[in-house]
Design an enzyme around this catalytic site. Structure first.
Site, short mmCIF file in Angstrom:
data_model
loop_
_atom_site.label_atom_id
_atom_site.label_comp_id
_atom_site.label_asym_id
_atom_site.label_seq_id
_atom_site.Cartn_x
_atom_site.Cartn_y
_atom_site.Cartn_z
N HIS A 118 5.61 -11.90 -0.81
CA HIS A 118 5.28 -13.31 -0.53
C HIS A 118 6.50 -14.10 -0.06
CE1 HIS A 118 1.12 -13.33 -2.15
NE2 HIS A 118 1.58 -12.43 -2.99
N ASP A 145 3.90 -10.88 -7.79
CA ASP A 145 2.56 -10.35 -7.51
C ASP A 145 2.48 -9.72 -6.13
OD1 ASP A 145 3.00 -13.04 -6.57
OD2 ASP A 145 0.91 -13.10 -5.94
N GLU A 146 1.54 -8.83 -5.98
CA GLU A 146 1.13 -8.25 -4.69
C GLU A 146 2.32 -7.85 -3.81
OE1 GLU A 146 -2.98 -10.82 -4.19
OE2 GLU A 146 -1.10 -11.76 -3.61
N ALA A 147 3.29 -7.14 -4.41
CA ALA A 147 4.47 -6.73 -3.62
C ALA A 147 4.21 -5.34 -3.03
CB ALA A 147 5.70 -6.74 -4.52
N SER A 148 3.16 -5.25 -2.21
CA SER A 148 2.78 -3.91 -1.77
C SER A 148 3.71 -3.34 -0.69
CB SER A 148 1.32 -3.89 -1.32
OG SER A 148 1.06 -4.99 -0.50
#
Ligand code: TNX
Length: 539
Positions: free
Chosen positions: A295, A358-361
């Protein structure tokens, strides 16, 4: 001249002493009337229908008594603390209350520093406020003679005045004089304190920017439901919203746009401090979030050196997630984070800084764990503790006094480390979800969330009670732009989350709540809140 014998003198002296003692005792008892209350350790189940209570969140204990108190033009707000600093603080709370009551009543209620309230007045005091009430608890006694609000701390008084305001007719919330209303409150005695110490709302100002005035209005709106944390999601792929003086392009470039390519915006540090102080006056702590290592496109677009190829990324105005990462093995990254955290910590009086996670893909699992450890060290250097979204708790770098903001549920790592958890289950507490298929704004990836669904949940559905610090509802703003949109999605669901955090589970039920919520319809209307008239409530 009358001469007394020695014996008569002794009799006279003892008689006057007795009278003095009696006078002192009566005045002591009078000044303390209504305060000899034992705070119940066991919750008694009571029904709002029977007691005629419409307060949200529902108080722990409420007893209705016959009669009413009537506010009049000759009422005052008396304030008194245990020392002069406290009295000054309570004076400000009294003024806050007067500013709510005066515009609609047309009265000119003044705040008087004295512990001897006149009949017909409101009295706010910490004198004889029991420590058993905790920092946010209060006792509210309403008789036809007067209103006494007592608490252990000034914070408890601030929570308590929200109940006073809700017990007056709904017209009290209008901002122009309303003639012909008798401003009564039902006689009652209330004992109240929160179940969880953390009751908050998160506002994403990164996807779409909301200016200082909008943020302040939102803070005022949540304060009336006794929330005490306001979490600002300050950075994301689409925007960087807080000035960092040592990295000015973060806001110059990173703050210049938003989802769908609007103008974006950012808060200068002075504006941020103004927001922090505004919240503090309402006994609300600002929790700033810098979301990383994912993000982060807005940062990558601002500075080439944060990218592996040394080149600035293009600004991102879409709504995807998992599209960016910081370089977890580059020292430039940690110099950058150190500067950001040091400037942010200096203007954040609260003990926590949210570091996202979050969501650190785009980040490998190994790098992610290493990164969280490094970031936590930096946060600790500046005297703060960190908060992160799952899977942040999985890293060895996360410590027992850090907090997990849990959007996944049943987190084993957090529990085994003894970390406390802020519960934010998306299908209940993500207030950017559409209410139903017919409501125009919002996501629905976690399903539709009607007002009853947003109310009927408990944090202990997801973790043991001992691990839970509280509840936060989250308003992500990919799909919304304006304050009207914010209000439409947040209200009325936010009231339910405020009650889930405050009121003991055993006292809550939808049938009772929906009737109280219905009575808040006119209150929200009078405040100009653009709330959704969800058909599950008999408005
Ligand atoms: C998930 S859950 C996100 C956000 C989105 C949101 C939209 C989590 C911590 N992150 O990045 O804005 O869903 O509902």
């Amino acid at each position: 001249m009358i001469k007394f014998t020695k014996k008569r003198k002794i009799v006279l002296l003892s008689a006057s002493l007795l009278v003095l003692i009696l006078i002192l005792l009566t005045s002591f008892l009078l000044s303390n009337k209504g305060q000899i209350v034992t705070i119940p350790k066991v919750i008694t189940i009571w029904s709002e229908q029977e007691q005629g209570c419409t307060i949200i969140p529902k108080p722990v204990d409420y007893k209705s008594n016959p009669g009413n108190f009537t506010l009049s033009n000759s009422s005052s707000i008396y304030v008194s603390g245990n020392n002069s600093t406290q009295t000054e603080e309570i004076d400000k709370i009294g003024q806050y209350l007067a500013d709510i009551l005066n515009p609609s009543t047309g009265y000119n209620l003044s705040v008087v520093k004295s512990s001897r309230p006149k009949v017909g007045s409101i009295y706010l005091t910490t004198k004889n406020g029991s420590a058993d009430l905790g920092n946010e608890g209060y006792l509210l006694d309403i008789t036809s003679e007067g209103v006494t609000l007592r608490a252990y701390t000034t914070e408890g008084l601030f929570r308590g005045i929200q109940s006073i305001r809700q017990m007056l007719p709904a017209d009290i919330e209008k901002d122009t004089v309303i003639a012909g209303v008798t401003w009564t409150m039902p006689c009652s005695s209330i004992i109240d304190y929160p179940t969880y110490p953390w009751r908050g709302m998160m506002l994403d100002v990164a996807r779409h920017f909301l200016d200082v005035e909008d943020v302040k209005r939102t803070i005022d709106l949540v304060a009336q439901y006794k929330m005490n944390k306001f979490h600002l999601h300050l950075t994301d792929d689409q925007g960087w919203r807080i000035e960092i003086k040592s990295w000015p392009d973060l806001t110059k470039i990173g703050g210049s746009t938003e989802v769908d390519g609007g103008d974006g915006g950012f808060y200068t540090q002075e504006e941020y401090i103004d927001i922090v102080n505004y919240a503090k006056d309402r006994y609300i702590t600002i929790i700033p979030e810098i979301d990383m290592p994912g993000h982060v496109n807005a940062a990558l677009a601002s500075y080439g050196e944060l990218n592996p190829d040394g080149l600035q990324k293009k600004p991102y105005t879409g709504t995807g997630v998992g599209i960016s990462t910081l370089m977890c093995r580059s020292e430039t990254t940690y110099t950058f984070i150190n500067d950001v955290i040091s400037e942010l910590a200096a203007i954040t009086p609260g003990e926590y800084i949210h570091v996202g996670g979050d969501e650190a893909s785009q980040t490998s699992a190994v790098d992610y764990k290493y990164f969280v450890g490094r970031v936590n060290e930096i946060v600790a250097t500046y005297g703060k503790k960190s908060i992160g979204w799952n899977p942040y708790d999985n890293s060895d770098g996360t410590l027992s006094d850090d907090l997990l903001q849990d959007w996944r549920g049943k987190s084993k790592s957090a529990q085994s480390k003894g970390m406390k958890i802020i519960m934010s289950p998306p299908d209940k507490a993500y207030i950017d979800m559409q209410y139903d298929a017919d409501t125009p704004i919002g996501h629905n990836w976690a399903g539709f969330t009607t007002t009853d669904e947003a109310y009927q949940w408990d944090p202990t559905d997801y973790a043991p009670e001992a691990s839970i610090i509280g509840v936060e509802c989250a308003l992500w703003t990919e799909k919304l732009e304006t304050m009207e949109d914010v209000e439409y999605l947040a209200f009325p669901r936010l009231l339910g989350h405020a009650e889930v955090g405050w009121t003991p589970k055993d006292l809550r039920n939808w049938d009772g709540y929906k009737v109280r919520l219905q009575s808040h319809g006119p209150r929200m209307e009078n405040q100009g809140i653009n709330f959704y008239k969800d058909p599950v409530v008999p408005w």
